[in-house]
Design a protein around this motif. Structure first.
Motif, PDB file in Angstrom:
ATOM      1  N   ARG A 158       0.827  -1.213   0.000  1.00 37.95           N
ATOM      2  CA  ARG A 158       0.000   0.000   0.000  1.00 37.95           C
ATOM      3  C   ARG A 158       0.858   1.260   0.000  1.00 37.95           C
ATOM      4  NH1 ARG A 158      -2.988  -2.474   4.530  1.00 37.95           N
ATOM      5  NH2 ARG A 158      -4.466  -3.844   3.528  1.00 37.95           N
ATOM      6  N   THR A 159       1.842   1.308   0.865  1.00 34.84           N
ATOM      7  CA  THR A 159       2.690   2.502   0.921  1.00 34.84           C
ATOM      8  C   THR A 159       3.500   2.655  -0.363  1.00 34.84           C
ATOM      9  OG1 THR A 159       4.385   1.266   2.130  1.00 34.84           O
ATOM     10  CG2 THR A 159       2.861   2.586   3.428  1.00 34.84           C
ATOM     11  N   SER A 160       3.906   1.551  -0.960  1.00 31.65           N
ATOM     12  CA  SER A 160       4.637   1.635  -2.232  1.00 31.65           C
ATOM     13  C   SER A 160       3.762   2.242  -3.324  1.00 31.65           C
ATOM     14  CB  SER A 160       5.112   0.256  -2.672  1.00 31.65           C
ATOM     15  OG  SER A 160       5.972  -0.298  -1.720  1.00 31.65           O
ATOM     16  N   PHE A 161       2.490   1.840  -3.382  1.00 30.07           N
ATOM     17  CA  PHE A 161       1.575   2.425  -4.361  1.00 30.07           C
ATOM     18  C   PHE A 161       1.355   3.913  -4.094  1.00 30.07           C
ATOM     19  CE2 PHE A 161      -0.066  -1.844  -5.610  1.00 30.07           C
ATOM     20  CZ  PHE A 161       0.152  -1.685  -6.961  1.00 30.07           C
ATOM     21  N   MET A 162       1.258   4.299  -2.821  1.00 27.11           N
ATOM     22  CA  MET A 162       1.074   5.716  -2.503  1.00 27.11           C
ATOM     23  C   MET A 162       2.287   6.529  -2.935  1.00 27.11           C
ATOM     24  SD  MET A 162      -0.952   5.944   1.102  1.00 27.11           S
ATOM     25  CE  MET A 162      -0.021   4.721   2.000  1.00 27.11           C
ATOM     26  N   TYR A 163       3.490   6.064  -2.613  1.00 25.14           N
ATOM     27  CA  TYR A 163       4.707   6.780  -3.007  1.00 25.14           C
ATOM     28  C   TYR A 163       4.838   6.836  -4.530  1.00 25.14           C
ATOM     29  CZ  TYR A 163       6.260   6.609   1.838  1.00 25.14           C
ATOM     30  OH  TYR A 163       6.363   6.762   3.187  1.00 25.14           O
ATOM     31  N   LEU A 164       4.538   5.729  -5.188  1.00 24.96           N
ATOM     32  CA  LEU A 164       4.622   5.692  -6.638  1.00 24.96           C
ATOM     33  C   LEU A 164       3.643   6.674  -7.275  1.00 24.96           C
ATOM     34  CD1 LEU A 164       5.956   4.213  -9.042  1.00 24.96           C
ATOM     35  CD2 LEU A 164       4.040   2.617  -8.959  1.00 24.96           C
ATOM     36  N   THR A 165       2.467   6.802  -6.687  1.00 23.29           N
ATOM     37  CA  THR A 165       1.471   7.740  -7.206  1.00 23.29           C
ATOM     38  C   THR A 165       1.941   9.181  -7.067  1.00 23.29           C
ATOM     39  OG1 THR A 165      -0.304   6.213  -6.686  1.00 23.29           O
ATOM     40  CG2 THR A 165      -0.920   8.503  -6.998  1.00 23.29           C
ATOM     41  N   PHE A 166       2.519   9.522  -5.925  1.00 21.54           N
ATOM     42  CA  PHE A 166       2.979  10.892  -5.722  1.00 21.54           C
ATOM     43  C   PHE A 166       4.197  11.222  -6.579  1.00 21.54           C
ATOM     44  CE2 PHE A 166       0.792  10.546  -1.508  1.00 21.54           C
ATOM     45  CZ  PHE A 166      -0.201  11.463  -1.817  1.00 21.54           C
ATOM     46  N   VAL A 167       5.099  10.277  -6.721  1.00 20.74           N
ATOM     47  CA  VAL A 167       6.327  10.530  -7.467  1.00 20.74           C
ATOM     48  C   VAL A 167       6.054  10.638  -8.961  1.00 20.74           C
ATOM     49  CG1 VAL A 167       8.545   9.513  -8.117  1.00 20.74           C
ATOM     50  CG2 VAL A 167       7.844   9.522  -5.735  1.00 20.74           C
ATOM     51  N   THR A 168       5.215   9.771  -9.487  1.00 17.33           N
ATOM     52  CA  THR A 168       5.001   9.730 -10.938  1.00 17.33           C
ATOM     53  C   THR A 168       3.717  10.428 -11.372  1.00 17.33           C
ATOM     54  OG1 THR A 168       3.899   7.603 -10.784  1.00 17.33           O
ATOM     55  CG2 THR A 168       6.276   7.580 -11.149  1.00 17.33           C
ATOM     56  N   LEU A 169       3.104  11.179 -10.483  1.00 20.58           N
ATOM     57  CA  LEU A 169       1.910  11.974 -10.798  1.00 20.58           C
ATOM     58  C   LEU A 169       0.752  11.136 -11.344  1.00 20.58           C
ATOM     59  CD1 LEU A 169       3.662  15.045 -12.393  1.00 20.58           C
ATOM     60  CD2 LEU A 169       2.860  14.787 -10.045  1.00 20.58           C
ATOM     61  N   GLY A 170       0.448  10.049 -10.684  1.00 26.85           N
ATOM     62  CA  GLY A 170      -0.733   9.275 -11.039  1.00 26.85           C
ATOM     63  C   GLY A 170      -0.467   7.936 -11.692  1.00 26.85           C
ATOM     64  N   PHE A 171       0.763   7.653 -12.078  1.00 30.12           N
ATOM     65  CA  PHE A 171       1.030   6.370 -12.724  1.00 30.12           C
ATOM     66  C   PHE A 171       0.779   5.210 -11.762  1.00 30.12           C
ATOM     67  CE2 PHE A 171       3.927   2.861 -13.773  1.00 30.12           C
ATOM     68  CZ  PHE A 171       3.396   2.523 -15.003  1.00 30.12           C
ATOM     69  N   GLY A 172       1.095   5.384 -10.490  1.00 34.06           N
ATOM     70  CA  GLY A 172       0.863   4.324  -9.498  1.00 34.06           C
ATOM     71  C   GLY A 172      -0.608   3.995  -9.365  1.00 34.06           C
ATOM     72  N   PHE A 173      -1.453   5.023  -9.405  1.00 29.96           N
ATOM     73  CA  PHE A 173      -2.890   4.787  -9.325  1.00 29.96           C
ATOM     74  C   PHE A 173      -3.400   4.056 -10.558  1.00 29.96           C
ATOM     75  CE2 PHE A 173      -7.349   6.203  -9.712  1.00 29.96           C
ATOM     76  CZ  PHE A 173      -7.831   5.631  -8.546  1.00 29.96           C
ATOM     77  N   ALA A 174      -2.892   4.437 -11.715  1.00 25.59           N
ATOM     78  CA  ALA A 174      -3.283   3.754 -12.945  1.00 25.59           C
ATOM     79  C   ALA A 174      -2.829   2.295 -12.920  1.00 25.59           C
ATOM     80  CB  ALA A 174      -2.685   4.467 -14.157  1.00 25.59           C
ATOM     81  N   LEU A 175      -1.632   2.046 -12.430  1.00 22.75           N
ATOM     82  CA  LEU A 175      -1.134   0.678 -12.297  1.00 22.75           C
ATOM     83  C   LEU A 175      -1.994  -0.112 -11.325  1.00 22.75           C
ATOM     84  CD1 LEU A 175       1.135  -1.372 -12.963  1.00 22.75           C
ATOM     85  CD2 LEU A 175       2.343  -0.468 -10.967  1.00 22.75           C
ATOM     86  N   TYR A 176      -2.375   0.522 -10.228  1.00 25.78           N
ATOM     87  CA  TYR A 176      -3.233  -0.115  -9.232  1.00 25.78           C
ATOM     88  C   TYR A 176      -4.573  -0.517  -9.846  1.00 25.78           C
ATOM     89  CZ  TYR A 176      -5.866  -0.656  -4.907  1.00 25.78           C
ATOM     90  OH  TYR A 176      -6.639  -1.149  -3.909  1.00 25.78           O
ATOM     91  N   LEU A 177      -5.174   0.373 -10.616  1.00 24.27           N
ATOM     92  CA  LEU A 177      -6.447   0.051 -11.260  1.00 24.27           C
ATOM     93  C   LEU A 177      -6.298  -1.069 -12.283  1.00 24.27           C
ATOM     94  CD1 LEU A 177      -8.027   3.569 -11.796  1.00 24.27           C
ATOM     95  CD2 LEU A 177      -8.660   1.846 -10.112  1.00 24.27           C
ATOM     96  N   PHE A 178      -5.196  -1.083 -13.007  1.00 29.20           N
ATOM     97  CA  PHE A 178      -4.960  -2.149 -13.978  1.00 29.20           C
ATOM     98  C   PHE A 178      -4.828  -3.500 -13.267  1.00 29.20           C
ATOM     99  CE2 PHE A 178      -1.933  -4.860 -16.258  1.00 29.20           C
ATOM    100  CZ  PHE A 178      -2.658  -5.067 -17.424  1.00 29.20           C
ATOM    101  N   ILE A 179      -4.095  -3.538 -12.173  1.00 27.24           N
ATOM    102  CA  ILE A 179      -3.923  -4.797 -11.432  1.00 27.24           C
ATOM    103  C   ILE A 179      -5.253  -5.244 -10.837  1.00 27.24           C
ATOM    104  CG2 ILE A 179      -2.809  -5.833  -9.416  1.00 27.24           C
ATOM    105  CD1 ILE A 179      -0.351  -4.133 -10.084  1.00 27.24           C
ATOM    106  N   ALA A 180      -6.051  -4.298 -10.324  1.00 18.42           N
ATOM    107  CA  ALA A 180      -7.365  -4.651  -9.779  1.00 18.42           C
ATOM    108  C   ALA A 180      -8.253  -5.252 -10.868  1.00 18.42           C
ATOM    109  CB  ALA A 180      -8.027  -3.415  -9.185  1.00 18.42           C
TER     110      ALA A 180
END
Length: 75
Positions: free
Chosen positions: A34-56
């Protein structure tokens, strides 16, 4: 305000399940994922969230296709 908490509860209940499944797959704690996805989202401006939705989405499709059946007659 009650509607906001209902929406928040819905996403927490179903959203954390993705992180839990990923963590089980890799043998690590879900909190780390969870924390990795949060950091990835903040660092890459939304790419982590998009990756999260794709995996879901991928996990949902996999669960629909590969359902566990107890016998042959459950088809």
């Amino acid at each position: 305000m009650k509607l906001f908490y209902q929406i928040l509860y819905y996403f927490q209940k179903r959203g954390y399940y993705v992180c839990q499944r990923i963590a089980e797959r890799f043998g690590i704690r879900a909190k780390v994922v969870r924390t990795s996805f949060m950091y990835l989202t903040f660092v890459t401006l939304g790419f982590g969230f998009a990756l999260y939705l794709f995996i879901a989405f991928w996990i949902r499709i996999k669960d629909i296709i590969y359902t566990k059946r107890s016998s042959v007659f459950d088809l």
